[in-house]
Scaffold this motif. Structure first.
Motif, PDB file in Angstrom:
ATOM      1  N   LEU A  60      74.835 -16.402 -35.722  1.00 32.65           N
ATOM      2  CA  LEU A  60      75.270 -16.386 -37.120  1.00 32.65           C
ATOM      3  C   LEU A  60      74.183 -15.859 -38.071  1.00 32.65           C
ATOM      4  O   LEU A  60      74.388 -15.822 -39.274  1.00 32.65           O
ATOM      5  N   LYS A  61      73.052 -15.453 -37.490  1.00 36.06           N
ATOM      6  CA  LYS A  61      71.928 -14.960 -38.302  1.00 36.06           C
ATOM      7  C   LYS A  61      71.542 -15.983 -39.369  1.00 36.06           C
ATOM      8  O   LYS A  61      71.493 -15.697 -40.560  1.00 36.06           O
ATOM      9  N   LEU A  62      71.278 -17.201 -38.878  1.00 30.55           N
ATOM     10  CA  LEU A  62      70.873 -18.321 -39.732  1.00 30.55           C
ATOM     11  C   LEU A  62      69.456 -18.794 -39.416  1.00 30.55           C
ATOM     12  O   LEU A  62      69.084 -19.912 -39.734  1.00 30.55           O
ATOM     13  N   THR A  63      68.673 -17.925 -38.805  1.00 29.32           N
ATOM     14  CA  THR A  63      67.333 -18.335 -38.385  1.00 29.32           C
ATOM     15  C   THR A  63      66.367 -18.507 -39.566  1.00 29.32           C
ATOM     16  O   THR A  63      65.258 -19.007 -39.389  1.00 29.32           O
ATOM     17  N   HIS A  64      66.790 -18.120 -40.756  1.00 23.42           N
ATOM     18  CA  HIS A  64      65.960 -18.291 -41.955  1.00 23.42           C
ATOM     19  C   HIS A  64      66.092 -19.690 -42.568  1.00 23.42           C
ATOM     20  O   HIS A  64      65.283 -20.082 -43.401  1.00 23.42           O
ATOM     21  N   VAL A  65      67.091 -20.462 -42.135  1.00 24.17           N
ATOM     22  CA  VAL A  65      67.308 -21.798 -42.689  1.00 24.17           C
ATOM     23  C   VAL A  65      66.139 -22.696 -42.277  1.00 24.17           C
ATOM     24  O   VAL A  65      65.770 -22.766 -41.106  1.00 24.17           O
ATOM     25  N   LEU A  66      65.559 -23.384 -43.258  1.00 29.62           N
ATOM     26  CA  LEU A  66      64.425 -24.262 -42.988  1.00 29.62           C
ATOM     27  C   LEU A  66      64.898 -25.574 -42.366  1.00 29.62           C
ATOM     28  O   LEU A  66      66.026 -26.007 -42.588  1.00 29.62           O
ATOM     29  N   MET A  67      64.011 -26.198 -41.588  1.00 34.17           N
ATOM     30  CA  MET A  67      64.326 -27.446 -40.913  1.00 34.17           C
ATOM     31  C   MET A  67      63.491 -28.574 -41.489  1.00 34.17           C
ATOM     32  O   MET A  67      62.352 -28.371 -41.897  1.00 34.17           O
ATOM     33  N   TYR A  68      64.060 -29.785 -41.478  1.00 37.34           N
ATOM     34  CA  TYR A  68      63.315 -30.962 -41.892  1.00 37.34           C
ATOM     35  C   TYR A  68      62.515 -31.502 -40.712  1.00 37.34           C
ATOM     36  O   TYR A  68      63.051 -31.672 -39.619  1.00 37.34           O
ATOM     37  N   CYS A  69      61.249 -31.773 -40.960  1.00 39.47           N
ATOM     38  CA  CYS A  69      60.337 -32.274 -39.923  1.00 39.47           C
ATOM     39  C   CYS A  69      59.792 -33.628 -40.352  1.00 39.47           C
ATOM     40  O   CYS A  69      59.301 -33.782 -41.468  1.00 39.47           O
ATOM     41  N   SER A  70      59.860 -34.599 -39.458  1.00 42.67           N
ATOM     42  CA  SER A  70      59.333 -35.937 -39.742  1.00 42.67           C
ATOM     43  C   SER A  70      58.101 -36.260 -38.902  1.00 42.67           C
ATOM     44  O   SER A  70      57.540 -37.332 -39.023  1.00 42.67           O
ATOM     45  N   ALA A  71      57.710 -35.323 -38.042  1.00 38.60           N
ATOM     46  CA  ALA A  71      56.616 -35.599 -37.095  1.00 38.60           C
ATOM     47  C   ALA A  71      55.264 -35.652 -37.792  1.00 38.60           C
ATOM     48  O   ALA A  71      54.986 -34.877 -38.699  1.00 38.60           O
ATOM     49  N   GLU A  72      54.445 -36.573 -37.317  1.00 35.21           N
ATOM     50  CA  GLU A  72      53.061 -36.627 -37.780  1.00 35.21           C
ATOM     51  C   GLU A  72      52.319 -35.421 -37.221  1.00 35.21           C
ATOM     52  O   GLU A  72      52.747 -34.810 -36.251  1.00 35.21           O
ATOM     53  N   THR A  73      51.195 -35.102 -37.813  1.00 36.45           N
ATOM     54  CA  THR A  73      50.392 -33.975 -37.342  1.00 36.45           C
ATOM     55  C   THR A  73      49.494 -34.437 -36.202  1.00 36.45           C
ATOM     56  O   THR A  73      48.838 -35.467 -36.294  1.00 36.45           O
ATOM     57  N   TYR A  74      49.492 -33.661 -35.138  1.00 35.81           N
ATOM     58  CA  TYR A  74      48.698 -33.999 -33.960  1.00 35.81           C
ATOM     59  C   TYR A  74      47.220 -33.739 -34.219  1.00 35.81           C
ATOM     60  O   TYR A  74      46.827 -32.682 -34.714  1.00 35.81           O
ATOM     61  N   GLY A  84      54.403 -38.278 -32.060  1.00 35.75           N
ATOM     62  CA  GLY A  84      54.507 -37.979 -33.482  1.00 35.75           C
ATOM     63  C   GLY A  84      55.854 -38.174 -34.130  1.00 35.75           C
ATOM     64  O   GLY A  84      55.946 -38.223 -35.355  1.00 35.75           O
ATOM     65  N   LEU A  85      56.917 -38.281 -33.338  1.00 37.65           N
ATOM     66  CA  LEU A  85      58.259 -38.430 -33.911  1.00 37.65           C
ATOM     67  C   LEU A  85      58.680 -39.889 -34.086  1.00 37.65           C
ATOM     68  O   LEU A  85      59.634 -40.172 -34.794  1.00 37.65           O
ATOM     69  N   LEU A  86      57.994 -40.803 -33.413  1.00 37.07           N
ATOM     70  CA  LEU A  86      58.495 -42.169 -33.300  1.00 37.07           C
ATOM     71  C   LEU A  86      57.527 -43.187 -33.865  1.00 37.07           C
ATOM     72  O   LEU A  86      56.388 -42.886 -34.159  1.00 37.07           O
ATOM     73  N   LYS A  87      58.007 -44.406 -33.983  1.00 32.95           N
ATOM     74  CA  LYS A  87      57.136 -45.526 -34.345  1.00 32.95           C
ATOM     75  C   LYS A  87      57.234 -46.574 -33.241  1.00 32.95           C
ATOM     76  O   LYS A  87      58.245 -46.651 -32.532  1.00 32.95           O
ATOM     77  N   LEU A  88      56.184 -47.337 -33.099  1.00 35.04           N
ATOM     78  CA  LEU A  88      56.146 -48.417 -32.107  1.00 35.04           C
ATOM     79  C   LEU A  88      56.536 -49.704 -32.818  1.00 35.04           C
ATOM     80  O   LEU A  88      56.035 -50.002 -33.889  1.00 35.04           O
ATOM     81  N   GLU A  89      57.470 -50.424 -32.210  1.00 39.08           N
ATOM     82  CA  GLU A  89      57.995 -51.626 -32.861  1.00 39.08           C
ATOM     83  C   GLU A  89      58.127 -52.754 -31.838  1.00 39.08           C
ATOM     84  O   GLU A  89      58.505 -52.516 -30.698  1.00 39.08           O
ATOM     85  N   HIS A  90      57.824 -53.967 -32.258  1.00 35.62           N
ATOM     86  CA  HIS A  90      57.985 -55.121 -31.371  1.00 35.62           C
ATOM     87  C   HIS A  90      59.306 -55.809 -31.693  1.00 35.62           C
ATOM     88  O   HIS A  90      59.574 -56.143 -32.839  1.00 35.62           O
ATOM     89  N   ARG A  91      60.118 -55.997 -30.660  1.00 34.50           N
ATOM     90  CA  ARG A  91      61.417 -56.641 -30.849  1.00 34.50           C
ATOM     91  C   ARG A  91      61.486 -57.906 -30.014  1.00 34.50           C
ATOM     92  O   ARG A  91      61.139 -57.877 -28.823  1.00 34.50           O
ATOM     93  N   PRO A  92      61.945 -59.006 -30.613  1.00 34.65           N
ATOM     94  CA  PRO A  92      62.071 -60.254 -29.853  1.00 34.65           C
ATOM     95  C   PRO A  92      62.993 -60.055 -28.646  1.00 34.65           C
ATOM     96  O   PRO A  92      64.059 -59.458 -28.765  1.00 34.65           O
ATOM     97  N   GLY A  93      62.557 -60.521 -27.510  1.00 37.44           N
ATOM     98  CA  GLY A  93      63.382 -60.420 -26.301  1.00 37.44           C
ATOM     99  C   GLY A  93      63.118 -59.179 -25.482  1.00 37.44           C
ATOM    100  O   GLY A  93      63.218 -59.201 -24.265  1.00 37.44           O
ATOM    101  N   THR A  94      62.793 -58.066 -26.134  1.00 37.53           N
ATOM    102  CA  THR A  94      62.555 -56.829 -25.387  1.00 37.53           C
ATOM    103  C   THR A  94      61.100 -56.382 -25.432  1.00 37.53           C
ATOM    104  O   THR A  94      60.681 -55.590 -24.611  1.00 37.53           O
ATOM    105  N   GLY A  95      60.342 -56.861 -26.383  1.00 38.78           N
ATOM    106  CA  GLY A  95      58.931 -56.491 -26.478  1.00 38.78           C
ATOM    107  C   GLY A  95      58.736 -55.193 -27.240  1.00 38.78           C
ATOM    108  O   GLY A  95      59.513 -54.843 -28.119  1.00 38.78           O
TER     109      GLY A  95
END
Length: 197
Positions: A60-74, A84-95
């Protein structure tokens, strides 16, 4: 011989694929991790070019469309694994678990090439780097990715070790970024594909 779709048909296929990804993400969010490979397969249709097939964005020649990035910088000087894309979380029962951020507030616009091919979003214990393209293609082609997760083994209270796999949540976060990036794009108007009706 494969049929060549015209612009309205391509736009319709693009919208249908995005809707399917949204639906699969809802299923995933309800606890069904088995749909991760299906999500990856749909994302491949939108982004990945091969010698045999062009991505929907390319067709569709849409390669100019910008993308949203949430990743931290390495930071290459960091001695620990990078997720860089995720967060570490502690959950009761699963750790401890990795979870997708799914937060629209932290999104920055980048080029598609940077978003898809260039930006490192995971670096494993061996220093092997993964881009969104590498993660999505690996999962779409063969299912789970084999990371060296020696740095991701955690001990629970009884000294048992568990390995935290970041891949499913990484796919979920990649899908989130993509859907946020494309949800307000008018594909017909934005497309640079010439169409004569």
């Amino acid at each position: 011989m494969k049929a060549i779709l015209n612009k309205p048909e391509l736009v319709l296929q693009f919208q249908k694929t995005l809707t399917e990804i949204e639906e699969l993400c809802t299923v995933y969010d309800l606890g069904d991790e088995t749909v991760v490979q299906l999500i990856a397969e749909k994302i491949i249709l939108i982004f990945h070019n091969t010698d045999q097939a062009k991505s929907l964005l390319n067709q569709l020649k849409l390669t100019h469309v910008l993308m949203y990035c949430s990743a931290e910088t390495y930071n290459s000087k960091s001695p620990i694994n990078f997720i860089g894309l995720l967060k570490l979380e502690h959950r009761p029962g699963t750790g401890w678990v990795y979870v997708a951020r799914l937060d629209g507030a932290s999104l920055l616009k980048v080029s598609q090439e940077n978003w898809w091919q260039n930006k490192k979003v995971i670096v494993d214990s061996d220093g092997v780097s993964f881009t969104r393209a590498k993660i999505i293609k690996s999962i779409a082609d063969s299912g789970p990715i084999n990371f060296n997760t020696s740095g991701w083994k955690l001990k629970n209270g009884t000294d048992n070790k568990s390995i935290i796999n970041p891949a499913p949540e990484a796919v979920r976060q990649i899908a989130f970024e993509m859907l946020q990036s494309l949800k307000n794009v008018d594909f017909d108007k934005e497309s640079k594909l010439y169409y004569k009706s």
